[in-house]
Scaffold this active site. Structure first.
Site, PDB file in Angstrom:
ATOM      1  N   SER A   7       0.836  -1.042   0.356  1.00  0.00           N
ATOM      2  CA  SER A   7      -0.101  -0.226  -0.157  1.00  0.00           C
ATOM      3  C   SER A   7       0.622   1.342   0.356  1.00  0.00           C
ATOM      4  CB  SER A   7      -1.291   0.486   1.393  1.00  0.00           C
ATOM      5  OG  SER A   7      -1.850   1.300   1.395  1.00  0.00           O
ATOM      6  N   HIS A  32      -1.182  -1.265  -3.973  1.00  0.00           N
ATOM      7  CA  HIS A  32      -2.461  -0.773  -3.516  1.00  0.00           C
ATOM      8  C   HIS A  32      -2.802   0.544  -3.579  1.00  0.00           C
ATOM      9  CE1 HIS A  32      -5.872  -1.451  -0.962  1.00  0.00           C
ATOM     10  NE2 HIS A  32      -5.752  -0.965   0.312  1.00  0.00           N
ATOM     11  N   ASP A  34      -4.702   3.992  -1.599  1.00  0.00           N
ATOM     12  CA  ASP A  34      -5.897   3.885  -0.926  1.00  0.00           C
ATOM     13  C   ASP A  34      -5.887   5.830  -0.779  1.00  0.00           C
ATOM     14  OD1 ASP A  34      -6.214   2.399   0.302  1.00  0.00           O
ATOM     15  OD2 ASP A  34      -4.136   2.347   1.807  1.00  0.00           O
ATOM     16  N   MET A  36      -8.795   8.557  -0.176  1.00  0.00           N
ATOM     17  CA  MET A  36      -9.409   8.847   1.053  1.00  0.00           C
ATOM     18  C   MET A  36     -10.286  10.520   0.522  1.00  0.00           C
ATOM     19  SD  MET A  36      -6.968   7.706   4.021  1.00  0.00           S
ATOM     20  CE  MET A  36      -6.754   5.601   3.783  1.00  0.00           C
ATOM     21  N   HIS A  65      -8.566   1.449  -3.946  1.00  0.00           N
ATOM     22  CA  HIS A  65      -9.482   1.049  -2.271  1.00  0.00           C
ATOM     23  C   HIS A  65     -10.121   2.469  -2.643  1.00  0.00           C
ATOM     24  CE1 HIS A  65      -9.582   0.416   1.644  1.00  0.00           C
ATOM     25  NE2 HIS A  65     -10.462   0.007   1.056  1.00  0.00           N
ATOM     26  N   MET A  67     -11.868   4.892  -0.676  1.00  0.00           N
ATOM     27  CA  MET A  67     -12.864   4.857   0.769  1.00  0.00           C
ATOM     28  C   MET A  67     -13.099   6.328   0.678  1.00  0.00           C
ATOM     29  SD  MET A  67      -9.963   3.545   2.994  1.00  0.00           S
ATOM     30  CE  MET A  67      -8.333   3.673   1.513  1.00  0.00           C
ATOM     31  N   MET A 136     -11.667  -4.963   5.441  1.00  0.00           N
ATOM     32  CA  MET A 136     -10.697  -4.023   6.947  1.00  0.00           C
ATOM     33  C   MET A 136     -10.877  -4.793   8.140  1.00  0.00           C
ATOM     34  SD  MET A 136     -10.193  -1.072   4.364  1.00  0.00           S
ATOM     35  CE  MET A 136      -9.001  -1.169   6.336  1.00  0.00           C
ATOM     36  N   GLY A 141      -8.707   4.421   7.262  1.00  0.00           N
ATOM     37  CA  GLY A 141      -7.612   6.102   7.052  1.00  0.00           C
ATOM     38  C   GLY A 141      -7.224   6.678   7.356  1.00  0.00           C
ATOM     39  N   GLY A 143      -2.723   4.321   7.991  1.00  0.00           N
ATOM     40  CA  GLY A 143      -2.387   2.989   7.830  1.00  0.00           C
ATOM     41  C   GLY A 143      -1.033   3.169   9.315  1.00  0.00           C
ATOM     42  N   GLY A 144      -0.649   1.801   9.640  1.00  0.00           N
ATOM     43  CA  GLY A 144      -0.186   1.913  10.785  1.00  0.00           C
ATOM     44  C   GLY A 144      -0.834   2.335  12.052  1.00  0.00           C
ATOM     45  N   ASP A 174      -7.193  -5.863   4.942  1.00  0.00           N
ATOM     46  CA  ASP A 174      -6.326  -4.902   4.602  1.00  0.00           C
ATOM     47  C   ASP A 174      -6.326  -3.987   5.762  1.00  0.00           C
ATOM     48  OD1 ASP A 174      -5.476  -2.392   4.100  1.00  0.00           O
ATOM     49  OD2 ASP A 174      -7.313  -1.442   2.575  1.00  0.00           O
ATOM     50  N   GLY A 175      -5.202  -3.883   6.285  1.00  0.00           N
ATOM     51  CA  GLY A 175      -4.683  -3.352   7.501  1.00  0.00           C
ATOM     52  C   GLY A 175      -4.527  -4.428   8.678  1.00  0.00           C
ATOM     53  N   GLY A 196       1.328  -2.770   4.533  1.00  0.00           N
ATOM     54  CA  GLY A 196       1.660  -0.708   4.288  1.00  0.00           C
ATOM     55  C   GLY A 196       2.604  -0.237   4.865  1.00  0.00           C
ATOM     56  N   SER A 197       2.798  -0.431   5.843  1.00  0.00           N
ATOM     57  CA  SER A 197       3.905  -0.340   7.147  1.00  0.00           C
ATOM     58  C   SER A 197       4.764  -1.266   7.513  1.00  0.00           C
ATOM     59  CB  SER A 197       3.664   0.508   8.268  1.00  0.00           C
ATOM     60  OG  SER A 197       1.931   0.582   9.031  1.00  0.00           O
TER      61      SER A 197
HETATM   62  C1  DX5 Z   1      -6.520   2.264   5.844  1.00  0.00           C
HETATM   63  C2  DX5 Z   1      -6.265   2.477   3.911  1.00  0.00           C
HETATM   64  C3  DX5 Z   1      -4.764   0.320   4.312  1.00  0.00           C
HETATM   65  C4  DX5 Z   1      -3.527   1.088   5.245  1.00  0.00           C
HETATM   66  C5  DX5 Z   1      -3.009  -0.117   5.538  1.00  0.00           C
HETATM   67  O1  DX5 Z   1      -7.624   2.731   5.499  1.00  0.00           O
HETATM   68  O2  DX5 Z   1      -6.906   1.349   3.903  1.00  0.00           O
HETATM   69  O3  DX5 Z   1      -4.705   0.468   2.343  1.00  0.00           O
HETATM   70  O4  DX5 Z   1      -2.867   1.293   3.866  1.00  0.00           O
HETATM   71  O5  DX5 Z   1      -1.736   0.084   6.169  1.00  0.00           O
HETATM   72  P1  DX5 Z   1      -0.905  -0.516   7.198  1.00  0.00           P
HETATM   73  O6  DX5 Z   1      -0.841  -1.803   6.239  1.00  0.00           O
HETATM   74  O7  DX5 Z   1      -0.357   0.248   7.909  1.00  0.00           O
HETATM   75  O8  DX5 Z   1      -2.403  -0.774   8.348  1.00  0.00           O
HETATM   76 ZN    ZN Z   2      -6.312   0.084   1.453  1.00  0.00          ZN
END
Ligand code: DX5
Ligand code: ZN
Length: 221
Positions: A7, A32, A34, A36, A65, A67, A136, A141, A143-144, A174-175, A196-197
């Site tokens: 991500s 991926h 995101d 938002m 994705h 959101m 999810m 909203g 990452g991390g 995801d998440g 992501g992280s």
């Molecule tokens: C969160 C996003 C995720 C995010 C995941 O709202 O939809 O795709 O990037 O990040 P990590 O892997 O750090 O939880």
């Molecule tokens: Zn996502």
């Protein structure tokens, strides 16, 4: 068998081409993205011009994705980027069949995303229109955040529904995904892992991608 989708939200947002190169070097399957809107989720990321620019810098298929509120209003702009897959939130839309069909009509694989508190049973009538479902495992909203383990039970219930309907719909998570929970995630039925992280904040993102895939495959062994 297992798809890894780094991500870019967790990457250096001033160097998305570099983020894509790291994903490519690590053997990622998808990138991926995101989106938002600051309304559906309390954060704002990037939109069609940024993703169109990114698409010109990578051969990785994009996994978009959304959101956003009222995804139908923005769909055409994102489809023009030619992502491989696109999902929007079940909670953000009313006419799911129409929007999923609009995605499919453009040759893009359609999916629905669900927040942690939305039961998978809400999908029973729309599943045949979904190529994939994104569950999810954090409240979207940011990452991390910390992985919510109750998503594993949701995945098992959804996999049972998919089997009962004789469908080939796949599950994406995801998440809060990382090497420590990838095995149980794969065992619960997920085949696409967004991270992501655990990838971009790792000292070696390229190695983190293979480690994540390896951990997921061990869950299936
Ligand atoms: C969160 C996003 C995720 C995010 C995941 O709202 O939809 O795709 O990037 O990040 P990590 O892997 O750090 O939880
Ligand atoms: Zn996502």
């Amino acid at each position: 068998m297992i798809e890894i989708a780094p991500s870019i939200l967790a990457a250096d947002l001033a160097d998305l081409a570099g983020a894509a190169r790291l994903a490519e070097s690590g053997g990622a399957d998808l990138l991926h993205c995101d989106v938002m809107d600051g309304h559906f989720v309390p954060n704002l990321t990037f939109g069609p011009p940024v993703l169109a620019a990114l698409a010109r810098h990578t051969h990785l298929p994009l996994d978009v994705h959304l959101m956003v509120e009222e995804p139908g209003r923005l769909l055409a702009d994102y489809l023009r980027i030619r992502p491989a897959r696109l999902c929007f939130h079940q909670e953000a839309a009313v006419h799911h069949d129409r929007l999923l069909a609009a995605v499919r009509a453009e040759g893009v694989r359609p999916g629905l995303a669900l927040n942690p508190s939305t039961p998978v049973e809400v999908l029973v009538d729309v599943l045949p229109a979904c190529d994939f479902v994104l569950l999810m495992s954090v409240n979207p909203g940011f990452g991390g955040q910390t992985f919510l383990p109750r998503v594993l039970d949701k995945a098992r219930r959804l996999a049972t529904m998919i089997r009962a309907a004789g469908l080939a719909t796949t599950l994406e998570i995801d998440g809060g995904v990382g090497p420590d929970n990838a095995a149980e995630i794969a065992r619960a039925g997920f085949r696409t892992l967004v991270a992501g992280s655990s990838i971009y904040a790792a000292p070696d993102p390229v190695a983190a991608i293979s480690a994540l895939r390896q951990a997921a495959l061990e869950g299936l062994a």
